[in-house]
Structures are given as C-alpha cells and as structure tokens.
Design an enzyme around this catalytic site. Structure first.
Site, mmCIF file in Angstrom:
data_model
loop_
_atom_site.group_PDB
_atom_site.id
_atom_site.type_symbol
_atom_site.label_atom_id
_atom_site.label_comp_id
_atom_site.label_asym_id
_atom_site.label_seq_id
_atom_site.Cartn_x
_atom_site.Cartn_y
_atom_site.Cartn_z
ATOM 1 C CE LYS A 1 8.957 -0.199 3.689
ATOM 2 N NZ LYS A 1 7.941 -0.879 2.867
HETATM 3 N N1 GLU Z 1 5.090 1.057 1.530
HETATM 4 C C1 GLU Z 1 4.421 0.409 0.436
HETATM 5 C C2 GLU Z 1 4.970 -0.998 0.257
HETATM 6 O O1 GLU Z 1 5.490 -1.586 1.175
HETATM 7 C C3 GLU Z 1 4.427 1.242 -0.836
HETATM 8 C C4 GLU Z 1 5.764 1.642 -1.352
HETATM 9 C C5 GLU Z 1 5.700 2.650 -2.505
HETATM 10 O O2 GLU Z 1 4.629 3.002 -2.958
HETATM 11 O O3 GLU Z 1 6.786 3.052 -2.931
HETATM 12 O O4 GLU Z 1 4.845 -1.580 -0.779
#
Ligand code: GLU
Length: 438
Positions: free
Chosen positions: A128
C-alpha cells in the site's frame, strides 16, 4: 537436515525487540491489525511457527516529495510505500492521498492487502502507498507533479513483477495514468502493467471502476441468504458515497432495497421512503458530497449509527465503527466496503449482539480481483469484454465467500477470523515452501 525451530512470536519479540515503528501502542489501524492476527494464530496449526512474519512488513519506504507550487514556492510532501508480504506474488495495493495518512496506517493497509489477496486467491502479496496531502487544497497541475515525483521516488521498488499500485481513497484513473507514464518514462518502456485502475484507453480493464462496489453487493447477497434477509425489501445505510459506497448503493437500490441514509464529509442525509439513488450519484459527481441534496432530511452525523436499517455499509475510512457506537447499530448485517472500518472492540460488541460483519478482507476484494484481471490483460495485451469480467468477478467472490463461511462454521469463529484463517494459511504455506534465504 533438521531445521532449528523458529522461536514463537513472543519469544522472538523478546530476544529481538521489534523496530520502534512496529511497536504499536495497540491503538490505530496497525494495532487493530495486530490484534486480528493474534486471534488467528491459535487456528494455524504447525504453520503458526511462521506467524511472526505477518507482524513485520517486508519493506518500508518513506520518501520526500518536493514540488514547485503554482505560487512559486517549493512544498514538501511525505510519501510512503509499504510492501507487507510478497510470498505469494508481487506486492499489490492502492495509493491513498489524504491529509491524515501516516506510516502506521499504510502499514496496516498493506497488511490487509496481503490478507485480502490471499483470501480471494489472486497471486499477489500485499502492499500500500500514501501521500500526506489533501488533494482538495492543490491545483490539478500540483497534483500531477506530486504524483509524478512520488512515482519516481518509489520507482526503485515498484514494477509489473515487483509491486503494482492502484487507486484508493482520493486517487483515480487519471492519477494511475500519470503513474504509468512516469514509470514508463523512467524505464524507457511502455509499462502498462505497473499500475491497475488505469483509463480503459491506456490498458485499463472494463469493469474495474465498479468492481469494489460490485464485490460488496455480491457478498452481501450471498450472506443475506444465510440469515434469511430479503435484500429486495431491506433498508440500507451507507457511509461514503464514492467509488465503493456509491456503486454498492446503486446495486442494492436496483434490487428494490431502500437506501435510507447516506453519510459523507458533507453531512448525513436520511429519507425513510428511500433516497433517489441515481439522482444522489449525479449530485455527488457534480458537487463533491451528499450535502445540499434535495428531497432528504439532514440529520446529525452521530445519528447515522442509530438509523433503523437492515444493512450498514461503511465505505469510507478506518475505525468508524468502534466501542462508542457499535452498541447502537440496528443493522443485522455490516458489509465493510472500507478497509479497517471496525475496531476489534467493536467486533466483539457486534458479535455479542449477533450482528453479522462481512469483513473488508473479503467484502471489498472485488476491486483488487479486477485489478488482477487488468494486470493479466496487460501482460497478454488481449482484452476481455465486460460481461466476461463481471462473470469471473462474481464467481471468484462467491467461491471465496462460501469457503470463508464454511471455515467460520467449522471453527466457530467470526467471518473476520475465518477469512484470516484461510488467508494466513495460504500466505504462510507459500512462505514455508519458499523457505528462508539464505
Ligand atoms: N485500493 C483497493 C483496495 O483497498 C484496490 C487495490 C488494488 O486494486 O490493487 O483493495
């Protein structure tokens, strides 16, 4: 040759004290995540000897993001990218732009990505990113420069087979296009697979925009059958009406469900007969929030938690459902569109009160599932139609949810702990197969 035993988590922490940034005071998202891990360890059997790995992010990068502001000054922003675990594949997870983002928050969000990706069995680890910026306070040009400089700074650890960012809170297709372009310029390539959630004209996938909300809806429908809840006559309250809450709200509305309350940063609106959801989606797109929406009553933000409803969908930020409000929630089922919206204390209160919680790590996995499809399509440069994408998404979500439901019954645990059992076993099994290097 026999292997030396790996010390238990507590013994390891005793002999090798945790780095300071991992010493969570048990408050905040990282502390919540650690408590969730502690709840799963008794269910891991012999894989438990590897469990300490779940409590330590593999790699943490903090970057300075200096940019020229429109007024001629130079501003510095703080950026992060955390790769929590890459045992099952490259890191995968979004990038969040928010004024309150912290390193420990991004650590928690990266860890939840590891769990989520393993829960739906897509071949990714968890990662993240975030930048401490309120995007509403910068111009479009400044936002582009922030995004590009951040991408360049984290360029040393991201890549299509290393770590693949995606949208999250306050980031969108345009931000992904800038990230893809910056990485491509720096590497002298056209690297569409370095990020997902891109515009469709730039290697993005059909269906990605609605995927998280569609996944929330899909698991909601599956779970409702188990508790004899008729979706088509249900009352739904939604917190956050963006890419997740707005889409989920629309899909519930289309079944006949009444969306009775919606809360976002613009306030809380209520209508017992049900809000006009298509009009509300247009209003939010035009004005940026639910504030000022006609044909609805404005109620105090605190009252959102007491609204008479059957289903509550927190689809905003972490720790919204906590010890202070969990006892007042009237819903029979909570579907976590957001990441980390419920604290462990609130989980206990809700379990006690027989409120079914569909945890983030399965409920909002639809987004990353279609991100996986996007990444696969980019690698093969062969694109699928939307019907195929949605059908595959629904199949994966249903199968994953059915598996988690069964584990919850077998182990007599909450759906959150059941999802952690499924996911942690997968992660630690690959950890064990790969072994320690050197
Ligand atoms: N931000 C989204 C989540 O928390 C998607 C992450 C992604 O597609 O890599 O799942």
């Amino acid at each position: 040759m026999s292997q030396a035993p790996i010390p238990s988590a507590s013994a390891a922490a005793g002999t090798h004290p945790l780095p300071s940034y991992l010493q969570a005071d048990k408050l905040g998202p990282w502390g919540n995540y650690l408590q969730q891990v502690d709840r799963v360890i008794p269910h891991l059997g012999s894989l438990g000897r590897w469990a300490e790995t779940l409590k330590r992010p593999k790699r943490i990068l903090v970057v300075d993001v200096p940019i020229n502001m429109d007024d001629g000054t130079i501003a510095h922003f703080e950026g992060y990218r955390v790769q929590h675990n890459v045992s099952r594949g490259p890191g995968k997870g979004g990038v969040r732009f928010h004024q309150d983002v912290t390193l420990s928050e991004v650590m928690a969000l990266s860890a939840w990505m590891s769990i989520k990706n393993a829960a739906v069995n897509v071949p990714f680890g968890g990662a993240k990113g975030g930048i401490r910026v309120d995007p509403k306070t910068v111009s479009q040009g400044e936002l582009e420069r922030i995004t590009r400089r951040y991408t360049s700074e984290i360029g040393i650890i991201i890549g299509p087979t290393k770590d693949i960012p995606a949208p999250d809170v306050n980031t969108n297709e345009q931000v992904m296009a800038w990230m893809m372009d910056t990485y491509s310029m720096n590497t002298g390539s056209t690297s569409t697979g370095v990020v997902t959630g891109k515009p469709v004209d730039l290697g993005g996938s059909l269906g990605r925009r609605d995927a998280t909300g569609r996944g929330v809806f899909t698991v909601g429908v599956e779970a409702a059958r188990h508790i004899d809840l008729d979706i088509s006559t249900s009352r739904v309250a939604v917190q956050g009406f963006g890419n997740v809450g707005g889409v989920a709200g629309r899909l519930f509305h289309e079944t006949g469900a009444r969306i009775v309350a919606v809360q976002d940063h613009g306030g809380t609106i209520y209508r017992e007969a049900g809000l006009d959801v298509p009009a509300l989606i247009r209003h939010v797109a035009e004005t940026g929030s639910v504030g000022g929406f006609p044909n609805a009553e404005v109620i105090a933000n605190e009252l959102f938690w007491e609204v008479d409803c059957d289903i509550m969908i927190p689809a905003a930020l972490e720790e919204q459902i906590n010890a202070a409000n969990a006892g007042r929630i009237k819903a029979r089922m909570i579907i976590e569109g957001a990441n980390g919206p419920t604290t462990p204390e609130a989980d206990d209160i809700l379990q006690e009160r027989n409120v079914l919680v569909l945890p983030d790590v399965i409920a909002n996995a639809g987004g990353v599932t279609v991100s996986y499809f996007e990444w696969v399509q980019d690698f093969s440069s062969f694109f699928w139609d939307e019907a195929e994408i949605n059908a595959r998404l629904v199949r994966i979500m249903k199968e994953a949810f059915a598996g988690v439901w069964q584990v919850a019954q077998d182990h007599k645990v909450t759906l959150r702990t059941a999802t952690f059992i499924v996911a942690c076993k997968r992660i630690l099994h690959t950890r064990q197969l790969r072994g320690l290097y050197p």
